[in-house]
Design a protein around this motif. Structure first.
Motif, mmCIF file in Angstrom:
data_model
loop_
_atom_site.group_PDB
_atom_site.id
_atom_site.type_symbol
_atom_site.label_atom_id
_atom_site.label_comp_id
_atom_site.label_asym_id
_atom_site.label_seq_id
_atom_site.Cartn_x
_atom_site.Cartn_y
_atom_site.Cartn_z
ATOM 1 N N ASP A 1 0.827 -1.212 0.000
ATOM 2 C CA ASP A 1 0.000 0.000 0.000
ATOM 3 C C ASP A 1 0.859 1.259 0.000
ATOM 4 O OD1 ASP A 1 1.085 -0.102 2.510
ATOM 5 O OD2 ASP A 1 -0.813 0.113 3.604
ATOM 6 N N HIS B 1 -1.745 -0.873 -14.662
ATOM 7 C CA HIS B 1 -3.198 -1.031 -14.664
ATOM 8 C C HIS B 1 -3.642 -2.142 -15.617
ATOM 9 C CE1 HIS B 1 -7.469 -0.159 -15.096
ATOM 10 N NE2 HIS B 1 -7.284 -0.013 -16.396
ATOM 11 N N SER C 1 -4.621 0.873 -6.342
ATOM 12 C CA SER C 1 -5.195 2.083 -5.746
ATOM 13 C C SER C 1 -4.144 2.914 -5.020
ATOM 14 C CB SER C 1 -6.318 1.710 -4.771
ATOM 15 O OG SER C 1 -5.833 0.845 -3.753
ATOM 16 N N ASN D 1 -0.454 12.529 -6.569
ATOM 17 C CA ASN D 1 -1.488 12.109 -7.529
ATOM 18 C C ASN D 1 -1.691 13.092 -8.682
ATOM 19 O OD1 ASN D 1 -1.938 9.794 -6.009
ATOM 20 N ND2 ASN D 1 -3.550 10.762 -4.791
ATOM 21 N N PRO E 1 -5.521 6.831 -13.238
ATOM 22 C CA PRO E 1 -6.351 6.454 -12.086
ATOM 23 C C PRO E 1 -7.468 7.470 -11.871
ATOM 24 C CG PRO E 1 -4.004 6.360 -11.549
ATOM 25 C CD PRO E 1 -4.104 7.020 -12.887
ATOM 26 N N TYR F 1 -8.433 8.858 -9.319
ATOM 27 C CA TYR F 1 -8.080 9.876 -8.331
ATOM 28 C C TYR F 1 -6.943 10.785 -8.804
ATOM 29 C CZ TYR F 1 -4.939 5.942 -7.400
ATOM 30 O OH TYR F 1 -4.065 4.898 -7.535
#
Length: 208
Positions: free
Chosen positions: A83, A99, A111, A173, A188, A190
């Motif tokens: 993570d 991805h 994620s 991000n 992504p 986000y």
């Protein structure tokens, strides 16, 4: 988050993450500013590499026979990043391959939050923005460019230099893109897209 980082890089058979394949992957895990883990492998490929890819990377069809099979490679890679915050140079490229590979092999994506050192560099310094050029500009040793593990260490030291200049948190991000090429075909959900232009250093003219 910024004390739990994985810097990674893929070498691939081409530029299309939906059709092309990863042939080499490397990653280093960073905890509190120190490298605490390293993973690198060639990935078997059911095809023939183009002469351009062989010239660029030095990877041959024969060498790939000794790599992990694709499923195993991505299984190990996915566990390695966990993570953590993931970091790459020109992250749109590597994130796209991550991805589509995970979707094809495992039926899901990732994620993890990310930092793109290319996006940061375009905001802060001048063209050219290739990793090898930026490493030279920031006095970073980069031996064996276009091999995944060498590029990973170069990217990590570039990340350190950029973060020393000014905290890098605001780029969490963010994915920069050039308007003339348009935004990345995949990102992504986000990710925050940022339109950027190349910046060029003004050359000093000598007075006679």
């Amino acid at each position: 988050m910024f004390n739990n980082i994985t810097v990674f890089d893929f070498e691939t058979t081409g530029l299309d993450p939906q059709k092309d394949r990863v042939i080499e992957m490397a990653a280093i895990r960073i905890a509190n500013g120190q490298v605490v883990g390293e993973f690198s492998t060639l990935v078997q490929f059911n095809g023939t590499l183009s002469p351009k890819i062989i010239e660029l990377t030095g990877i041959t069809d024969a060498a790939l026979q000794h790599g992990f099979d694709e499923v195993t490679a991505f299984k190990v890679f996915n566990r390695f990043i966990g993570d953590s915050l993931i970091v790459a140079h020109n992250a749109a490229f590597d994130l796209g391959f991550l991805h589509y590979s995970l979707k094809r092999l495992a039926g899901r994506s990732f994620s993890n939050s990310f930092i793109d050192t290319l996006t940061v560099s375009r905001d802060r310094t001048f063209f050219p923005y290739k990793l090898v050029d930026l490493c030279q500009r920031y006095d970073i040793s980069l031996v064996g460019a276009h091999r995944a593990l060498s590029d990973v260490y170069g990217c990590w030291h570039l990340y350190e230099k950029l973060n020393q200049e000014a905290r890098i948190d605001e780029y969490l991000n963010k994915l920069g893109f050039m308007p003339k090429y348009g935004p990345p075909k995949w990102k992504p959900d986000y990710a925050v897209l940022q339109s950027q232009e190349n910046r060029y250093e003004e050359r000093q003219t000598k007075s006679v």
